[in-house]
Design an enzyme around this catalytic site. Structure first.
Site, PDB file in Angstrom:
ATOM      1  N   GLY A  57       8.084   5.596  -3.774  1.00 16.49           N
ATOM      2  CA  GLY A  57       7.143   6.391  -4.567  1.00 16.49           C
ATOM      3  C   GLY A  57       5.716   5.979  -4.282  1.00 16.49           C
ATOM      4  O   GLY A  57       5.441   5.318  -3.279  1.00 16.49           O
ATOM      5  N   ASN A  58       4.804   6.380  -5.156  1.00 19.43           N
ATOM      6  CA  ASN A  58       3.407   5.973  -4.987  1.00 19.43           C
ATOM      7  C   ASN A  58       2.768   5.793  -6.358  1.00 19.43           C
ATOM      8  O   ASN A  58       3.399   6.039  -7.384  1.00 19.43           O
ATOM      9  CB  ASN A  58       2.656   6.982  -4.114  1.00 19.43           C
ATOM     10  CG  ASN A  58       2.660   8.365  -4.704  1.00 19.43           C
ATOM     11  OD1 ASN A  58       2.103   8.587  -5.765  1.00 19.43           O
ATOM     12  ND2 ASN A  58       3.324   9.311  -4.036  1.00 19.43           N
ATOM     13  N   ARG A  59       1.526   5.369  -6.362  1.00 16.42           N
ATOM     14  CA  ARG A  59       0.875   4.975  -7.612  1.00 16.42           C
ATOM     15  C   ARG A  59       0.258   6.122  -8.404  1.00 16.42           C
ATOM     16  O   ARG A  59      -0.408   5.878  -9.406  1.00 16.42           O
ATOM     17  CB  ARG A  59      -0.241   3.974  -7.309  1.00 16.42           C
ATOM     18  CG  ARG A  59       0.235   2.629  -6.882  1.00 16.42           C
ATOM     19  CD  ARG A  59      -0.977   1.724  -6.732  1.00 16.42           C
ATOM     20  NE  ARG A  59      -0.637   0.501  -6.056  1.00 16.42           N
ATOM     21  CZ  ARG A  59      -0.099  -0.556  -6.650  1.00 16.42           C
ATOM     22  NH1 ARG A  59       0.174  -0.515  -7.937  1.00 16.42           N
ATOM     23  NH2 ARG A  59       0.157  -1.635  -5.963  1.00 16.42           N
TER      24      ARG A  59
END
Ligand code: CTP
Length: 407
Positions: A208-210
């Site tokens: 995923g990412n932030r």
């Protein structure tokens, strides 16, 4: 002290009238003076004493009470905003055709202030072409019509048609009150992607990412309060979507890609605020990858995902609509470098506007503030430094509105 004019809460005759009680409390708790105007049918669901006790004002439904005060024109003329919750299919139809057979419909005809409607009805009634057409006409006239929520209805059935959450409706009302006297994005159909995609590796793990989705959600919220019809394609988000958007939940870059293509043809503006994965695991394991089975550590082979923004630009071809806005996350050395990276990406992606974020300089992810540079081929750059994401959203909509008006 000058007394602020009240907000009119119109309640039409649907079972969701009981939820308008919660809306009334919420508005009163934020210091908003509210006059409740229930229809005669609404009073079958919730009686006048409840409205009167919570609003601190008498309620009236017909135009024949207190005629010396001419309530059928005075209420609409003096209101800061009119919010109708729930708005039944019948109320929407009467509002469209200008029927004025009770105090609420008279008030709607005399109101020059912002009008917000929160529909609630059974799915069949909501999806009926007559209702959809009425909603379309009201939006064209500048009425903020919130999309109903999807979920359990009065009986055992469920689907779109539930009244939006009362606290979210109250939020929308406060947003409208803070903004312009009349919604300036009325009639605009906006498609926004927000949040971070998740790329499955096995049934329990993902990459995923932030992204928190906050900027995209603020864009949706502000567009709704300025009268636009909003479809929000939401990947993983840390905040609740606003009341009034049609929300399409997605997980992976590929899900997001399909949803964006499916809704793009109905959009006047597309904003790609989502952080879409550039790479995904080349193989998704069907069972959990067990450490006991792995020889040492497993290797993760990645493959590229499609660039959705670039695809949408190609799909539009030489047409001028929809207007397409991209976002760019950059780690720049300084403001000149940020500008250069942004110009390069704007040219490469071919979109109309690019919102460039310096993700190295500030706490962008998850923060309530942001600093961005808005670039466009034919517009001078707009630098917005350390502003709340809501103000960034408003500034972007101002730029979008100006670009569309100039066409
Ligand atoms: N985007 C997209 N599809 C992807 C990746 C990104 O549609 N697979 C969109 C984002 O939603 C954003 C814009 O492209 O609006 C720019 O994203 P960004 O990650 O900054 O750019 P990249 O194209 O990934 O370029 P680079 O990795 O070179 O910075």
């Amino acid at each position: 002290m000058v007394q602020e004019s009240p907000v009119v809460l119109g309640v039409s005759g649907g079972i969701a009238a009981y939820k308008a009680v919660e809306l009334l409390r919420n508005l009163r708790e934020s210091g908003i003076d509210v006059v409740v105007v229930p229809t005669a049918n609404a009073l079958r669901f919730v009686g006048a004493p409840t409205w009167e006790a919570l609003s601190g004002r008498p309620v009236a439904t017909d135009v024949w009470a207190n005629t010396h005060q001419v309530p059928h024109v005075r209420l609409g003329q003096q209101a800061r905003a009119v919010v109708v919750a729930p708005a039944t299919a019948d109320l929407l139809a009467r509002a469209v055709s200008g029927i004025a057979d009770d105090l609420l419909t008279n008030t709607l005809l005399t109101a020059s202030c912002p009008v917000i409607m929160a529909p609630a009805m059974h799915t069949e009634m909501w999806q009926h072409p007559a209702t959809q057409r009425n909603v379309h006409i009201l939006r064209e006239r500048g009425v903020v019509v919130l999309e109903p929520a999807v979920g359990r209805l009065t009986g055992t059935d469920s689907g779109p048609g539930r009244l939006a959450d009362p606290s979210a409706i109250a939020h929308a009302v406060r947003d409208v009150l803070r903004r312009r006297p009349r919604p300036d994005l009325a009639g605009l159909r906006v498609l926004i992607s927000a949040g971070g995609t998740r790329e499955a590796w096995d049934p329990v793990r993902f990459i995923g990412n932030r992204s928190s989705g906050r900027q995209g959600i603020e864009l949706a919220r502000t567009a709704i309060s300025r009268g636009a019809q909003v479809t929000l394609v939401a990947a993983a988000i840390e905040v609740e979507p606003p009341a009034g958007a049609l929300v399409v939940r997605v997980e992976s870059a590929e899900d997001l890609r399909s949803a964006m293509h499916a809704h793009a043809q109905d959009a006047d503006v597309i904003v790609m605020a989502a952080a879409v994965a550039d790479f995904r695991p080349a193989d998704i394991a069907s069972g959990k990858i067990k450490k006991s089975n792995a020889d040492g550590v497993p290797e993760l082979l990645l493959e590229r995902t499609a660039d959705v923004l670039a695809e949408l630009v190609v799909k539009r071809g030489s047409a001028t609509s929809p207007l397409i806005v991209g976002f760019a996350a950059e780690t720049a050395r300084d403001s000149e470098d940020l500008f250069a990276l942004g110009q390069e990406k704007l040219a490469r992606k071919g979109c109309d506007l690019l919102v460039v974020n310096d993700v190295a300089a500030h706490e962008v992810f998850g923060s309530t503030h942001n600093s961005v540079l808005i670039l466009g081929a034919a517009t001078s750059p707009v630098l917005l430094d350390r502003l709340p994401k809501e103000e960034i959203a408003d500034a972007l909509w101002d730029t979008v509105r100006d670009r569309i008006t100039a066409r």
